[in-house]
Design a protein around this motif. Structure first.
Motif, PDB file in Angstrom:
ATOM      1  N   ARG A  17      16.599 -29.113  31.634  1.00  0.00           N
ATOM      2  CA  ARG A  17      17.848 -28.376  31.798  1.00  0.00           C
ATOM      3  C   ARG A  17      17.504 -26.895  31.825  1.00  0.00           C
ATOM      4  O   ARG A  17      16.862 -26.401  30.880  1.00  0.00           O
ATOM      5  CB  ARG A  17      18.788 -28.678  30.626  1.00  0.00           C
ATOM      6  CG  ARG A  17      20.143 -28.034  30.746  1.00  0.00           C
ATOM      7  CD  ARG A  17      21.011 -28.809  31.722  1.00  0.00           C
ATOM      8  NE  ARG A  17      22.193 -28.040  32.102  1.00  0.00           N
ATOM      9  CZ  ARG A  17      22.696 -28.047  33.322  1.00  0.00           C
ATOM     10  NH1 ARG A  17      22.137 -28.738  34.274  1.00  0.00           N
ATOM     11  NH2 ARG A  17      23.779 -27.359  33.595  1.00  0.00           N
ATOM     12  N   ARG A  51      23.218 -36.680  34.236  1.00  0.00           N
ATOM     13  CA  ARG A  51      23.260 -35.954  35.513  1.00  0.00           C
ATOM     14  C   ARG A  51      22.061 -36.317  36.376  1.00  0.00           C
ATOM     15  O   ARG A  51      22.170 -36.387  37.606  1.00  0.00           O
ATOM     16  CB  ARG A  51      23.301 -34.440  35.277  1.00  0.00           C
ATOM     17  CG  ARG A  51      24.630 -33.933  34.740  1.00  0.00           C
ATOM     18  CD  ARG A  51      24.592 -32.437  34.516  1.00  0.00           C
ATOM     19  NE  ARG A  51      24.533 -31.688  35.753  1.00  0.00           N
ATOM     20  CZ  ARG A  51      25.596 -31.338  36.461  1.00  0.00           C
ATOM     21  NH1 ARG A  51      26.796 -31.652  36.040  1.00  0.00           N
ATOM     22  NH2 ARG A  51      25.471 -30.659  37.572  1.00  0.00           N
ATOM     23  N   LEU A  56      22.410 -35.633  40.444  1.00  0.00           N
ATOM     24  CA  LEU A  56      22.810 -34.225  40.547  1.00  0.00           C
ATOM     25  C   LEU A  56      21.637 -33.289  40.309  1.00  0.00           C
ATOM     26  O   LEU A  56      21.697 -32.120  40.644  1.00  0.00           O
ATOM     27  CB  LEU A  56      23.931 -33.930  39.545  1.00  0.00           C
ATOM     28  CG  LEU A  56      25.287 -34.486  39.939  1.00  0.00           C
ATOM     29  CD1 LEU A  56      26.266 -34.387  38.788  1.00  0.00           C
ATOM     30  CD2 LEU A  56      25.833 -33.746  41.142  1.00  0.00           C
ATOM     31  N   GLN A  57      20.590 -33.789  39.674  1.00  0.00           N
ATOM     32  CA  GLN A  57      19.377 -32.983  39.547  1.00  0.00           C
ATOM     33  C   GLN A  57      18.191 -33.919  39.629  1.00  0.00           C
ATOM     34  O   GLN A  57      18.271 -35.077  39.208  1.00  0.00           O
ATOM     35  CB  GLN A  57      19.379 -32.190  38.239  1.00  0.00           C
ATOM     36  CG  GLN A  57      19.499 -33.030  36.990  1.00  0.00           C
ATOM     37  CD  GLN A  57      19.506 -32.150  35.749  1.00  0.00           C
ATOM     38  OE1 GLN A  57      20.479 -31.519  35.426  1.00  0.00           O
ATOM     39  NE2 GLN A  57      18.364 -32.110  35.078  1.00  0.00           N
ATOM     40  N   PRO A  58      17.092 -33.443  40.203  1.00  0.00           N
ATOM     41  CA  PRO A  58      15.933 -34.328  40.352  1.00  0.00           C
ATOM     42  C   PRO A  58      15.193 -34.471  39.033  1.00  0.00           C
ATOM     43  O   PRO A  58      15.162 -33.531  38.229  1.00  0.00           O
ATOM     44  CB  PRO A  58      15.079 -33.586  41.391  1.00  0.00           C
ATOM     45  CG  PRO A  58      15.451 -32.157  41.232  1.00  0.00           C
ATOM     46  CD  PRO A  58      16.862 -32.108  40.747  1.00  0.00           C
ATOM     47  N   PHE A 210      14.010 -22.631  39.651  1.00  0.00           N
ATOM     48  CA  PHE A 210      14.998 -22.676  40.727  1.00  0.00           C
ATOM     49  C   PHE A 210      14.985 -24.002  41.475  1.00  0.00           C
ATOM     50  O   PHE A 210      16.015 -24.429  41.963  1.00  0.00           O
ATOM     51  CB  PHE A 210      14.724 -21.550  41.730  1.00  0.00           C
ATOM     52  CG  PHE A 210      14.916 -20.178  41.147  1.00  0.00           C
ATOM     53  CD1 PHE A 210      16.174 -19.618  41.090  1.00  0.00           C
ATOM     54  CD2 PHE A 210      13.853 -19.486  40.615  1.00  0.00           C
ATOM     55  CE1 PHE A 210      16.356 -18.383  40.535  1.00  0.00           C
ATOM     56  CE2 PHE A 210      14.032 -18.231  40.066  1.00  0.00           C
ATOM     57  CZ  PHE A 210      15.295 -17.681  40.027  1.00  0.00           C
TER      58      PHE A 210
ATOM     59  N   ALA B  81      29.666 -33.973  44.976  1.00  0.00           N
ATOM     60  CA  ALA B  81      28.236 -34.048  45.279  1.00  0.00           C
ATOM     61  C   ALA B  81      27.718 -35.469  45.115  1.00  0.00           C
ATOM     62  O   ALA B  81      26.721 -35.834  45.730  1.00  0.00           O
ATOM     63  CB  ALA B  81      27.451 -33.089  44.384  1.00  0.00           C
ATOM     64  N   THR B  82      28.391 -36.278  44.276  1.00  0.00           N
ATOM     65  CA  THR B  82      27.953 -37.659  44.108  1.00  0.00           C
ATOM     66  C   THR B  82      28.742 -38.613  45.009  1.00  0.00           C
ATOM     67  O   THR B  82      28.484 -39.818  44.986  1.00  0.00           O
ATOM     68  CB  THR B  82      28.119 -38.117  42.644  1.00  0.00           C
ATOM     69  OG1 THR B  82      29.497 -38.024  42.295  1.00  0.00           O
ATOM     70  CG2 THR B  82      27.320 -37.260  41.700  1.00  0.00           C
ATOM     71  N   ARG B 214      23.330 -27.542  45.940  1.00  0.00           N
ATOM     72  CA  ARG B 214      22.498 -28.506  45.201  1.00  0.00           C
ATOM     73  C   ARG B 214      21.708 -27.786  44.111  1.00  0.00           C
ATOM     74  O   ARG B 214      21.605 -28.261  42.983  1.00  0.00           O
ATOM     75  CB  ARG B 214      21.522 -29.201  46.158  1.00  0.00           C
ATOM     76  CG  ARG B 214      22.158 -30.367  46.866  1.00  0.00           C
ATOM     77  CD  ARG B 214      21.157 -31.280  47.517  1.00  0.00           C
ATOM     78  NE  ARG B 214      21.884 -32.105  48.464  1.00  0.00           N
ATOM     79  CZ  ARG B 214      21.954 -31.847  49.755  1.00  0.00           C
ATOM     80  NH1 ARG B 214      21.294 -30.823  50.261  1.00  0.00           N
ATOM     81  NH2 ARG B 214      22.672 -32.609  50.546  1.00  0.00           N
ATOM     82  N   ILE B 215      21.156 -26.623  44.468  1.00  0.00           N
ATOM     83  CA  ILE B 215      20.356 -25.888  43.482  1.00  0.00           C
ATOM     84  C   ILE B 215      21.256 -25.353  42.374  1.00  0.00           C
ATOM     85  O   ILE B 215      20.923 -25.414  41.189  1.00  0.00           O
ATOM     86  CB  ILE B 215      19.592 -24.747  44.184  1.00  0.00           C
ATOM     87  CG1 ILE B 215      18.489 -25.345  45.062  1.00  0.00           C
ATOM     88  CG2 ILE B 215      19.000 -23.787  43.163  1.00  0.00           C
ATOM     89  CD1 ILE B 215      17.834 -24.363  45.984  1.00  0.00           C
ATOM     90  N   LEU B 217      24.008 -26.563  41.253  1.00  0.00           N
ATOM     91  CA  LEU B 217      24.613 -27.601  40.410  1.00  0.00           C
ATOM     92  C   LEU B 217      23.649 -28.102  39.346  1.00  0.00           C
ATOM     93  O   LEU B 217      24.051 -28.741  38.396  1.00  0.00           O
ATOM     94  CB  LEU B 217      25.067 -28.788  41.265  1.00  0.00           C
ATOM     95  CG  LEU B 217      26.388 -28.623  42.019  1.00  0.00           C
ATOM     96  CD1 LEU B 217      26.747 -29.912  42.731  1.00  0.00           C
ATOM     97  CD2 LEU B 217      27.509 -28.211  41.099  1.00  0.00           C
ATOM     98  N   ARG B 218      22.360 -27.839  39.517  1.00  0.00           N
ATOM     99  CA  ARG B 218      21.372 -28.384  38.579  1.00  0.00           C
ATOM    100  C   ARG B 218      21.563 -27.854  37.181  1.00  0.00           C
ATOM    101  O   ARG B 218      21.872 -26.696  37.010  1.00  0.00           O
ATOM    102  CB  ARG B 218      19.968 -28.052  39.060  1.00  0.00           C
ATOM    103  CG  ARG B 218      19.502 -29.075  40.032  1.00  0.00           C
ATOM    104  CD  ARG B 218      18.213 -28.648  40.677  1.00  0.00           C
ATOM    105  NE  ARG B 218      18.105 -29.341  41.945  1.00  0.00           N
ATOM    106  CZ  ARG B 218      17.156 -29.095  42.829  1.00  0.00           C
ATOM    107  NH1 ARG B 218      16.263 -28.187  42.593  1.00  0.00           N
ATOM    108  NH2 ARG B 218      17.115 -29.781  43.943  1.00  0.00           N
TER     109      ARG B 218
END
Lengths: 211, 218
Positions: A17, A51, A56-58, A210, B81-82, B214-215, B217-218
Motif C-alpha cells: 500500500r 483490493r 484494483l492493484q497488482p 508509482f 474499474a472492476t 489505474r495508477i 486508484l492503487r
C-alpha cells in the motif's frame, strides 16, 4: 452466475500500500460454496489484500487464480449518488454487468419500500443495504467484501448473512473482512496479521511508488 | 456503456449536477465583455471570435475537476474499474457526457452571443462549425487532465495548469477559423487542423487517461 464452478486459489501473494509492502506469503484456497473471513487488527492490510484480489492493484508477488472479471468487490464506500433513486442505482449496475431485473435484489435486501427514494434521503444503514444489493445484480461468483456490516443493525446483519449463505448455496464464494460476527459458522477464518511483510526494501525504487 | 452515459447525463441534469455552470459562465462573459470594452462595433467585431473561443475554453475548464472527483470520493470509480467495461470505455463515456453537458450547449448558444459581440454575419456559420469540431477535443483533453490529478486535494489548480497548454492549439485554430471565416477568407486549413486535433485526442488520450486512473486508484 457463470456456469463453470468457480474457485479461488491465492498462492504466496504479496501486496503493498503506497509502495510499502504490507503482506507477503498469503495463501488460501476456496472452492465453490465456501466463505473465508479475514481477521486482523486495523491497518494490517485487509483492505489492501481485498483490493489486490479485486484487481484494483497488482500484487507485488504471487498468483490469484480467479480473473478479476469473476469478482464482485464491495468497498467501505457504497458508490451511491445522492440524486439517483435506489432503483436507478441498481439498474445502472445491472446494465453495466449485463444483468436483468433489479426487483429481486431490492426485495431481498428489504429495500422495496425505498425503491423510489434518492440516495441523499437514505439512512446510513439503508445506504449500506443498497450498496450490498449491488452484489446481487453483478452476477459474479466471487464476492470480495470489505467490512460489509458497518452501520447495519443486528436484523440487517442477519439478513445479509442469509444473502451470503444463499450466494454460497448457489456455488458462489465469498471473502469477507470483518470485525463482527456475521453469523456464518461454516465460514473459515484467516488471521491476516501473521502474513505481515518483513521485507521493507521494495519501496526503495522510485518507480515502485508509482507503478 | 450507454448505461454509464445515461447515468452521467442524468446526474448532470439533476440538482447540483453542475449542468449549466459552464453555460452560465459563458453567458456572463459574453454579456460583460461589450460592457467593458465599450460600444464601438468595429472593436467588438475584431475581438468577437477570440472572446467567444476563449470563453468556450474557460467554460469547459470550469467543470473538469468534477469529472472523476465525485466518483472517486464516493467509491463509484473503484466499482467502475472492476466492472466488465474497460476503463478506456469508462473515460470515453465520461468525456462524451462532459461534451454533451458542456461543449454542445456552448456551441448551440454561441451564435446568440455572437450577436452581442457584433460578430460579422459571415462568421456565424464558421463559429458553430469550429466549436462543433473543437469542443470535443477540449472535453477529451480535459478528461486526461482530470485523470492525472485524480485524488489530489484541491487538484483544480494543477489541473488547469496541466490542461491549458494542451488547449492552446485548439484555441488558436478554432479562433482562426472564425476570424478567417468572418473576413471571407478560406477556412479549410484551420478547420482541418482542428478536426485533426479532435480525432487524434479522441483516439489516443482515452488510453492515457485510463492508465492514469489505474495508477491513481492503487
Amino acid at each position: 452466475m457463470t456456469d463453470a464452478p468457480a474457485a479461488l486459489t491465492v498462492d504466496s501473494l504479496a501486496c503493498a500500500r503506497g509502495g510499502i509492502p504490507l503482506l507477503e506469503g498469503v495463501s488460501f484456497a476456496l472452492n465453490a460454496g465456501e466463505a473465508l473471513v479475514l481477521r486482523g487488527p486495523n491497518g494490517c492490510g485487509k483492505t489492501t489484500l481485498l483490493r489486490t484480489l479485486a484487481g484494483l492493484q497488482p500484487p507485488l508477488a504471487g498468483r490469484i487464480s480467479a480473473p478479476p472479471e469473476s469478482i464482485a468487490y464491495a468497498a467501505h464506500a457504497d458508490g451511491l449518488k445522492p440524486t439517483l433513486t435506489a432503483t436507478e442505482t441498481l439498474q445502472f449496475w445491472a446494465r453495466l454487468h449485463g444483468q436483468g431485473g433489479v426487483t429481486p435484489a431490492l426485495e431481498r435486501m428489504n429495500l422495496a419500500v425505498l425503491a423510489q427514494r434518492q440516495g441523499q434521503h437514505l439512512s446510513a444503514g439503508q445506504k449500506r443495504r443498497l450498496g450490498l444489493a449491488r452484489l446481487l445484480v453483478t452476477g459474479r461468483p466471487i464476492w470480495v467484501l470489505d467490512e460489509p456490516t458497518v452501520s447495519l443493525d443486528s436484523a440487517s446483519v442477519a439478513l445479509f448473512a442469509g444473502v451470503v449463505r444463499e450466494h454460497l448455496a448457489r456455488g458462489g464464494l465469498a471473502v469477507i473482512a470483518t470485525h463482527v460476527d456475521l453469523g456464518l459458522p461454516e465460514a473459515r477464518s484467516l488471521e491476516i496479521a501473521r502474513f505481515r511483510a518483513t521485507t521493507r526494501a521494495a519501496a526503495d525504487d522510485f518507480l515502485e511508488a508509482f507503478l | 456503456m450507454t448505461a454509464l452515459l445515461i447515468r452521467d447525463l442524468r446526474l448532470a441534469m439533476r440538482a447540483g449536477g453542475g449542468f449549466g455552470l459552464g453555460l452560465a459562465f459563458y453567458l456572463i462573459l459574453a454579456v460583460l465583455v461589450p460592457l467593458g470594452v465599450g460600444p464601438e462595433g468595429d472593436t467588438l467585431a475584431l475581438i468577437a471570435p477570440g472572446i467567444l473561443w476563449v470563453g468556450a475554453l474557460l467554460s469547459c475548464l470550469l467543470s473538469l475537476d468534477r469529472l472523476f472527483a465525485l466518483d472517486y470520493e464516493d467509491g463509484s470509480l473503484d466499482l467502475l474499474a472492476t466492472a466488465p467495461i474497460p476503463l478506456e470505455g469508462v473515460v470515453t463515456m465520461k468525456a462524451l457526457a462532459h461534451w454533451i453537458t458542456t461543449g454542445l450547449p456552448l456551441t448551440l448558444v454561441a451564435p446568440v452571443l455572437g450577436v452581442l459581440l457584433n460578430l460579422p454575419a459571415a462568421g456565424f456559420g464558421w463559429l458553430v462549425a469550429s466549436l462543433l469540431l473543437g469542443t470535443p477535443a477540449l472535453s477529451v483533453i480535459g478528461t486526461f487532465g482530470a485523470a492525472l490529478t485524480l485524488g489530489l486535494r484541491r487538484g483544480g489548480l494543477l489541473l488547469s495548469l496541466l490542461v491549458l497548454p494542451l488547449y492552446v492549439p485548439t484555441l488558436v485554430f478554432g479562433a482562426q477559423a472564425v476570424v478567417r471565416g468572418a473576413a471571407g477568407l478560406g477556412t479549410a486549413t484551420p478547420l482541418l487542423l482542428l478536426a485533426g486535433i479532435t480525432a487524434g485526442a479522441a483516439a489516443l488520450l482515452p488510453f492515457a487517461s485510463a492508465a492514469a486512473i489505474r495508477i491513481n486508484l492503487r
